[in-house]
Design a protein around this motif. Structure first.
Motif, mmCIF file in Angstrom:
data_model
loop_
_atom_site.group_PDB
_atom_site.id
_atom_site.type_symbol
_atom_site.label_atom_id
_atom_site.label_comp_id
_atom_site.label_asym_id
_atom_site.label_seq_id
_atom_site.Cartn_x
_atom_site.Cartn_y
_atom_site.Cartn_z
ATOM 1 N N HIS A 198 -49.319 -17.129 41.218
ATOM 2 C CA HIS A 198 -48.930 -17.556 43.121
ATOM 3 C C HIS A 198 -47.508 -16.914 43.608
ATOM 4 O O HIS A 198 -47.684 -17.203 44.496
ATOM 5 C CB HIS A 198 -49.213 -18.853 42.728
ATOM 6 C CG HIS A 198 -50.071 -20.373 42.371
ATOM 7 N ND1 HIS A 198 -50.375 -20.138 41.060
ATOM 8 C CD2 HIS A 198 -50.630 -20.606 43.136
ATOM 9 C CE1 HIS A 198 -51.812 -21.258 40.885
ATOM 10 N NE2 HIS A 198 -52.241 -21.397 42.414
ATOM 11 N N ARG A 340 -55.444 -29.188 51.261
ATOM 12 C CA ARG A 340 -56.412 -29.591 49.385
ATOM 13 C C ARG A 340 -55.062 -30.335 49.657
ATOM 14 O O ARG A 340 -53.659 -30.116 48.958
ATOM 15 C CB ARG A 340 -55.675 -28.467 48.428
ATOM 16 C CG ARG A 340 -56.038 -28.353 47.038
ATOM 17 C CD ARG A 340 -56.545 -26.803 46.573
ATOM 18 N NE ARG A 340 -54.852 -26.249 46.159
ATOM 19 C CZ ARG A 340 -54.465 -24.899 45.681
ATOM 20 N NH1 ARG A 340 -55.808 -24.515 45.220
ATOM 21 N NH2 ARG A 340 -53.334 -23.872 45.689
ATOM 22 N N ARG A 364 -52.722 -30.497 35.333
ATOM 23 C CA ARG A 364 -52.142 -29.748 36.315
ATOM 24 C C ARG A 364 -53.450 -30.212 37.406
ATOM 25 O O ARG A 364 -53.988 -30.605 37.020
ATOM 26 C CB ARG A 364 -52.870 -28.131 35.885
ATOM 27 C CG ARG A 364 -52.787 -27.691 37.162
ATOM 28 C CD ARG A 364 -53.275 -25.997 36.983
ATOM 29 N NE ARG A 364 -53.331 -25.588 38.368
ATOM 30 C CZ ARG A 364 -54.058 -24.462 38.461
ATOM 31 N NH1 ARG A 364 -54.142 -24.132 37.647
ATOM 32 N NH2 ARG A 364 -54.724 -23.855 39.728
ATOM 33 N N THR A 459 -61.611 -18.692 42.496
ATOM 34 C CA THR A 459 -62.050 -17.134 42.560
ATOM 35 C C THR A 459 -60.606 -17.384 41.226
ATOM 36 O O THR A 459 -60.493 -16.304 40.063
ATOM 37 C CB THR A 459 -61.904 -16.295 42.630
ATOM 38 O OG1 THR A 459 -61.754 -15.678 43.285
ATOM 39 C CG2 THR A 459 -63.858 -16.183 43.119
ATOM 40 N N ARG A 471 -53.427 -16.140 34.607
ATOM 41 C CA ARG A 471 -53.272 -14.935 35.593
ATOM 42 C C ARG A 471 -51.989 -14.843 35.108
ATOM 43 O O ARG A 471 -51.646 -14.080 35.909
ATOM 44 C CB ARG A 471 -53.170 -16.041 36.718
ATOM 45 C CG ARG A 471 -53.282 -17.509 36.723
ATOM 46 C CD ARG A 471 -54.095 -18.090 37.901
ATOM 47 N NE ARG A 471 -53.145 -18.185 39.469
ATOM 48 C CZ ARG A 471 -54.101 -18.833 40.529
ATOM 49 N NH1 ARG A 471 -54.789 -19.638 39.823
ATOM 50 N NH2 ARG A 471 -53.472 -18.489 41.573
HETATM 51 C C1 PEP Z 1 -57.790 -20.040 43.251
HETATM 52 O O1 PEP Z 1 -57.535 -20.619 41.796
HETATM 53 O O2 PEP Z 1 -58.883 -19.239 43.214
HETATM 54 C C2 PEP Z 1 -57.563 -20.483 44.170
HETATM 55 C C3 PEP Z 1 -57.889 -20.206 45.670
HETATM 56 O O3 PEP Z 1 -56.059 -21.607 43.907
HETATM 57 P P1 PEP Z 1 -54.507 -20.933 43.969
HETATM 58 O O4 PEP Z 1 -54.536 -19.979 44.255
HETATM 59 O O5 PEP Z 1 -53.655 -21.314 44.469
HETATM 60 O O6 PEP Z 1 -54.776 -21.668 41.891
#
Ligand code: PEP
Ligand code: MG
Length: 576
Positions: A198, A340, A364, A459, A471
């Motif tokens: 993020h 969201r 989460r 994604t 990630r």
């Molecule tokens: C994702 O997971 O692709 C998404 C758009 O949400 P975030 O990046 O905020 O988890």
């Protein structure tokens, strides 16, 4: 001059001076002293000892009455250690002998002492090694703070981090990233982190070039170094010579010119060569970014990440505060806004939020919201109230099972009832959608599609969970692969499910904003893309150069290809 390489974030180039942040518990920088600097470095060490002593004395002098009685003797022991001549003289000797900085000399001294204590095998004495280590850390903290490090709690950026600087840190949280923008920091480098964390997504949206996962950056770089950051290639030039600097200045100009050229597409339709209309929307993290929607001539906001409202502050925003903000976002966007609901947890934590054992797999997003209805309900009320003022949509993150949807619907019904009783205006038909970002939801997308008004494919998480790669972990970044056949099949399955159920499907993960994938997604039938505003015109350009009818067949073939090399070649051919 030397160069460092890691994962780049954002397309731009930044040139500026480094500001290296050292936080407790991270690597201590080590560098050779310039000739003639040895005596002044020893003096620097001595002064740091004096400051550490003064700080401890102050704490001991101001102890409140109700602290446990062993605290004062504990501080006394640390003061005695600080006053020991050998504690100062041994690292001073290391500075003289090795000609290195005081922080690093203390590190070596600490390693010697640690070895010595461990060899003693006496439980009482080896217990004292913790006191010694803490004292050394305290002195190191004094030295680092003097060199521009943040306060000892390790949170946040130093108060005087200035516009135009390039922050170099062990890691930065999404909350820190928001702060970077406010301070107009021009770029950042972190030792840790991945390109779809993020923090990285925020940087991209804020058009701040960055390099993440650059192990050792805080060790190799010094505050004041001149840096060139190439976010596209993930390259940092350190103290470049004049020709290299000039070459990068020319590249920066070229990127700017390219952006200006793309500007001419702002008012153009997002239509393929064969007349297929595509909706392009923007992702936003901060309310003021909603203006980007009109500025980029987007169809709306496809993802408003509201959790950022809950960061960088004490306490939660209440219903009225949230209502004002959502109303403001709708007014600025002047088009539909997909709000969201909270996606806190994982790498996004509000102040005081607890860290789960496996944050990405823990409580989460919708899990946390349904667990803490006291926090969630004011948000739902605020969104509904804002829906009276403009076209809002509600989107739930990380839905995984039907029970979650059922609970959400029950809560929404309750909120509508209460708002009606309270005499509040709202749109009872506000569409409710869900993010498809957990493989379980993508596999069973048809079941979810029948319950929801729209789907949006995330994604970033879908790839994280499908390929089992965290990630934010730079060690497994290399496995992040939007072209993995499983990922492509889950995306296709979701798009088809939406089509069969007659509801819209969009994509709001980073893949939607990468023009390298635009044709693949068009070929799968996707017609709604939501992305960071900086990527929108490039994706629009690619759409306008594509013939959608000709993409279906090669993309279907890609989904059946067992050979990854061949798959990559096919993706490249598609973009030719
Ligand atoms: C994702 O997971 O692709 C998404 C758009 O949400 P975030 O990046 O905020 O988890
Ligand atoms: Mg997500």
């Amino acid at each position: 001059m030397f160069t460092l390489h890691a994962s780049g974030v954002g397309g731009g180039i930044a040139i500026g001076r480094a500001r290296v942040l050292h936080r407790p518990g991270q690597e201590i920088p080590e560098y050779a002293l310039e000739p003639g600097r040895v005596d002044s470095e020893v003096a620097r060490l001595r002064e740091a000892f004096a400051r550490a002593r003064a700080a401890l004395e102050k704490i001991r002098g101001e102890l409140p009455d109700d602290v446990p009685e062993e605290v004062a003797p504990f501080l006394g022991i640390q003061l005695m250690i600080l006053e020991d001549r050998a504690m100062l003289e041994n690292p001073a000797e290391i500075i003289r002998e090795r000609r290195i900085n005081a922080e690093a000399a203390l590190d070596r001294h600490a390693a010697n002492l640690d070895k010595f204590f461990r060899e003693m095998r006496d439980p009482y004495l080896s217990g004292k090694s913790a006191d010694v280590a803490q004292v050394i850390q305290r002195v190191q903290g004094e030295l680092l703070e003097e060199a521009g490090a943040p306060a000892a709690d390790g949170a946040g950026l130093p108060g005087d981090a200035a516009a135009g600087e390039i922050i170099v840190a062990d890691d930065l949280t999404p909350a820190d990233a928001v702060e970077l923008k406010r301070r107009r920091i021009s770029a950042f480098i972190t030792n840790l982190g991945g390109p779809i964390s993020h923090t990285a997504i925020l940087a991209r949206g804020m058009r701040i070039p960055a390099i993440v996962g650059m192990r050792g950056a805080t060790r190799w770089l010094r505050s004041g170094d001149l840096l060139v950051i190439d976010g596209r290639r993930g390259v940092a030039l350190v103290n470049p010579d004049a020709p290299a600097l000039a070459a990068y200045e020319r590249r920066r100009e070229k990127i700017l010119r390219r952006a200006q050229e793309l500007d001419s597409l702002r008012d153009a339709e997002a239509v393929t060569l064969d007349g297929e209309e595509v909706s392009l929307l923007v992702n936003i993290e901060l309310p003021e970014e909603a203006a980007e929607c009109a500025a980029q001539n987007a169809r709306g906001v496809g993802l408003y990440r509201t959790e950022f409202l809950f960061m960088n502050r004490e306490g939660m925003p209440g219903e009225d505060e949230q209502f004002e903000i959502y109303a403001d976002v709708l007014a600025r966007a002047r088009r539909p806004v997909t709000i969201r609901t909270l996606d806190l947890g994982g790498d996004k934590r509000a102040r005081g939020g607890h860290a789960a054992a496996s944050p990405a797999l823990g409580r989460r997003a919708i899990r946390l919201s349904l667990h803490d209805v006291g926090m969630f309900k004011p948000q739902l009320r605020a969104i509904y109230r804002a829906s009276a003022l403009g076209p809002a949509r509600i989107m739930a993150p990380m839905v995984t099972n039907m029970e979650e949807l059922n609970q959400l619907f029950a809560l929404l019904a309750e909120v509508r009832l209460e708002l009606g009783r309270d005499g509040c205006d709202f749109n009872p038909h506000t569409p409710v959608g869900g993010m498809i970002e957990v493989p379980a939801a993508a596999v069973a997308a048809d079941l979810f599609a029948h319950k929801l008004d729209f789907l949006s494919i995330g994604t970033n998480d879908l790839i994280q969970y499908t390929l089992a790669i965290d990630r934010v972990d730079d060690e497994v970044n290399y496995l992040y692969d939007p072209l993995h056949p499983s990922v492509l099949r889950l995306i296709k399955n979701t798009i088809d499910a939406g089509k069969n159920a007659g509801i819209p499907v969009s994509m709001c993960g980073e893949m939607a904003g990468d023009s390298a994938y635009t044709r693949i997604l068009l070929g799968m039938g996707l017609r709604e893309f939501s992305m960071d505003p900086a990527s929108l015109l490039e994706v629009k350009r690619q759409i306008r150069l594509s013939d959608a009818a000709k993409l279906g067949r090669p993309v279907a073939e890609m989904l059946r290809t067992p050979d990854p090399e061949r798959l990559r070649q096919m993706a490249a051919d598609l973009n030719r």
